[in-house]
Design an enzyme around this catalytic site. Sequence first.
Site, PDB file in Angstrom:
ATOM      1  N   GLY A 190      -1.438  56.017  70.455  1.00  0.00           N
ATOM      2  CA  GLY A 190      -2.636  56.120  71.272  1.00  0.00           C
ATOM      3  C   GLY A 190      -2.323  55.848  72.731  1.00  0.00           C
ATOM      4  O   GLY A 190      -1.390  55.104  73.055  1.00  0.00           O
ATOM      5  N   HIS A 230      -1.649  52.221  76.639  1.00  0.00           N
ATOM      6  CA  HIS A 230      -0.596  51.195  76.633  1.00  0.00           C
ATOM      7  C   HIS A 230       0.466  51.469  77.702  1.00  0.00           C
ATOM      8  O   HIS A 230       1.571  50.931  77.627  1.00  0.00           O
ATOM      9  CB  HIS A 230       0.076  51.148  75.258  1.00  0.00           C
ATOM     10  CG  HIS A 230      -0.874  51.003  74.124  1.00  0.00           C
ATOM     11  ND1 HIS A 230      -1.723  49.931  74.013  1.00  0.00           N
ATOM     12  CD2 HIS A 230      -1.125  51.795  73.051  1.00  0.00           C
ATOM     13  CE1 HIS A 230      -2.466  50.067  72.912  1.00  0.00           C
ATOM     14  NE2 HIS A 230      -2.127  51.188  72.316  1.00  0.00           N
ATOM     15  N   HIS A 285      -4.887  46.519  70.919  1.00  0.00           N
ATOM     16  CA  HIS A 285      -6.148  47.259  70.943  1.00  0.00           C
ATOM     17  C   HIS A 285      -7.316  46.282  70.864  1.00  0.00           C
ATOM     18  O   HIS A 285      -8.393  46.618  70.372  1.00  0.00           O
ATOM     19  CB  HIS A 285      -6.249  48.231  69.772  1.00  0.00           C
ATOM     20  CG  HIS A 285      -5.032  49.049  69.553  1.00  0.00           C
ATOM     21  ND1 HIS A 285      -4.000  48.646  68.732  1.00  0.00           N
ATOM     22  CD2 HIS A 285      -4.664  50.247  70.069  1.00  0.00           C
ATOM     23  CE1 HIS A 285      -3.051  49.572  68.747  1.00  0.00           C
ATOM     24  NE2 HIS A 285      -3.432  50.547  69.545  1.00  0.00           N
TER      25      HIS A 285
END
Lengths: 330, 330
Positions: B53, B56, B218
């Site tokens: 995802g 980051h 997250h």
Amino acid sequence: MKMLINTPESVVTDALRGMAAAHPDLVVDVENRVIVRRDAPVSGKVGLVSGGGSGHEPLHGGFVGAGMLDAVCPGAVFTSPVPDQMVRAATAVDSGAGVLFVVKNYTGDVLNFRMAAELAEDEGVQVATVVVDDDVAVTDSLHTAGRRGTGGTLFVEKIAGAAAAEGAPLDRVAGLARQVVESSRSFGVALSSCTTPAKGGPMFDLPAGELELGVGIHGEPGRERRPMMTAGEIADYAVDAVLTDLRPRHPVLLLVNGMGGTPLLELYGFGAEVHRVLGERDVPVARTLVGNYVTSLDMAGCSVTLCQADEELLRLWDAPVRTPALRWGC
Amino acid sequence: MKMLINTPESVVTDALRGMAAAHPDLVVDVENRVIVRRDAPVSGKVGLVSGGGSGHEPLHGGFVGAGMLDAVCPGAVFTSPVPDQMVRAATAVDSGAGVLFVVKNYTGDVLNFRMAAELAEDEGVQVATVVVDDDVAVTDSLHTAGRRGTGGTLFVEKIAGAAAAEGAPLDRVAGLARQVVESSRSFGVALSSCTTPAKGGPMFDLPAGELELGVGIHGEPGRERRPMMTAGEIADYAVDAVLTDLRPRHPVLLLVNGMGGTPLLELYGFGAEVHRVLGERDVPVARTLVGNYVTSLDMAGCSVTLCQADEELLRLWDAPVRTPALRWGC
């Protein structure tokens, strides 16, 4: 406001201890607040010294090393270092070839570096000084007569540092530094205030739904506040402000700088918009640097710096550098 | 919450356009969301592919380049990429020597990379996979069976990337990657929530005056919440959590990582405290990296990762690397 600190009073000292632990190439005098490259003075080389208030990291301590700065003296957060620090730095790095002071244009820094230059000359160190005033947002500001010094400082320190590393004499290194100052312009934007350790809360009030256009790196007011804008609109505004003041005759070095609290994901998206605007304005980009380099603690926001670079400046920009925050070619 | 974006929907696409503009060494397929080093496939070299995802950064896109990753596929914010992206990346970088998938241990990533491995094998690409699960804070989490993958991923990608650059075959590169996973442990702390573009506000509630010990990247819950602690107390807690799980027999590589919203000034001060604790626990530190490398958007906080490094791992860590976010020796 929560911070990752021990006490507000120990913030700079603790950070210097951390620099010492992380970077064996640097000698960190924690007590006297001076960071010097371990192999200084480098025989025959002009020494480069900078410094200023803390809170803008990696500027300046992260730029100490081969091909860039020889020493820096960090002040308290958003507070000029004192002349004693600057003299220590100058005498530590002088090989006999002289020392260049790179000074951001804030009244305290300018006065203290001027006094330090006199004291260092008394100790036999030849000193030249260049004052960086690249921020086009406002003339005269909270702590400044004239324009503020911001992102352009990175270009001055890298390019003058490369010239010094090649053995250029003091007048040549200082001349190149002044050329970079004349060739560089910046404009910054705040989406939030920063939080200073001493205050423990926001440094200034910025209403929800507004941004500050032309902010300084200590939260100084800019040109105006407006309702929140998109990344594309901010890029249009910031690049226009810069290009109103500088019509580049050469391709530019571009710094898309984060103020500290804006995610890199967003900075890259903003960088895309800056490239779009420069394309529309027929300004070719030779090199792009995206990241948090000249920060304002945890402020959310960004700045754009352009430096028009002839072949010599571009060559010196590309030259090897080995510091904590900028490193390539070695 | 103000963000430097155009629209929540365009955040990843805009960032990829920015990567393309800033880094001519990379080929960015914005539509299909794949970033590949320009000289791929490198003849005879094992290809390294990662992804996950977005949110980051610089992980993973900032680690594409010589000596590290060959390609990455970024998903939406905090959302796994899809197998099609991974297959595109694998086929783009395979020179015939095979491809290693470096996968952080989140259920979606693991499932999608597994499916992609099968699809890529169908297209004649030999694939090995290493799953990174270095976070000691919790077992099983919001999106994870087992431990989460966090900061250790940087060590895996750098060291396996160096081995591949030297021409090591796939089984050797995969074996080294697994050795780094077994040698790495992390622990993270949040002082604030992050803000996701889709939500436009904090992802979770963290009361004023409390911190989350053991947070995921997250915003996943950690071990416990406590009243705010000093940098020294946080270092004691985090390093103890790591060393309870890993008793290093070799000097360690240390990553003092920022979650995105904490100033570098504070990270260095925290790094000083981590060094203090490691000294008290008789753990020698071979190398230290301080900065925002494995982030969680604008979350304030930090993490500590240790990787015990024998001489071979240390040599591969020091080997040349040329990526947007890690660069030395070339």
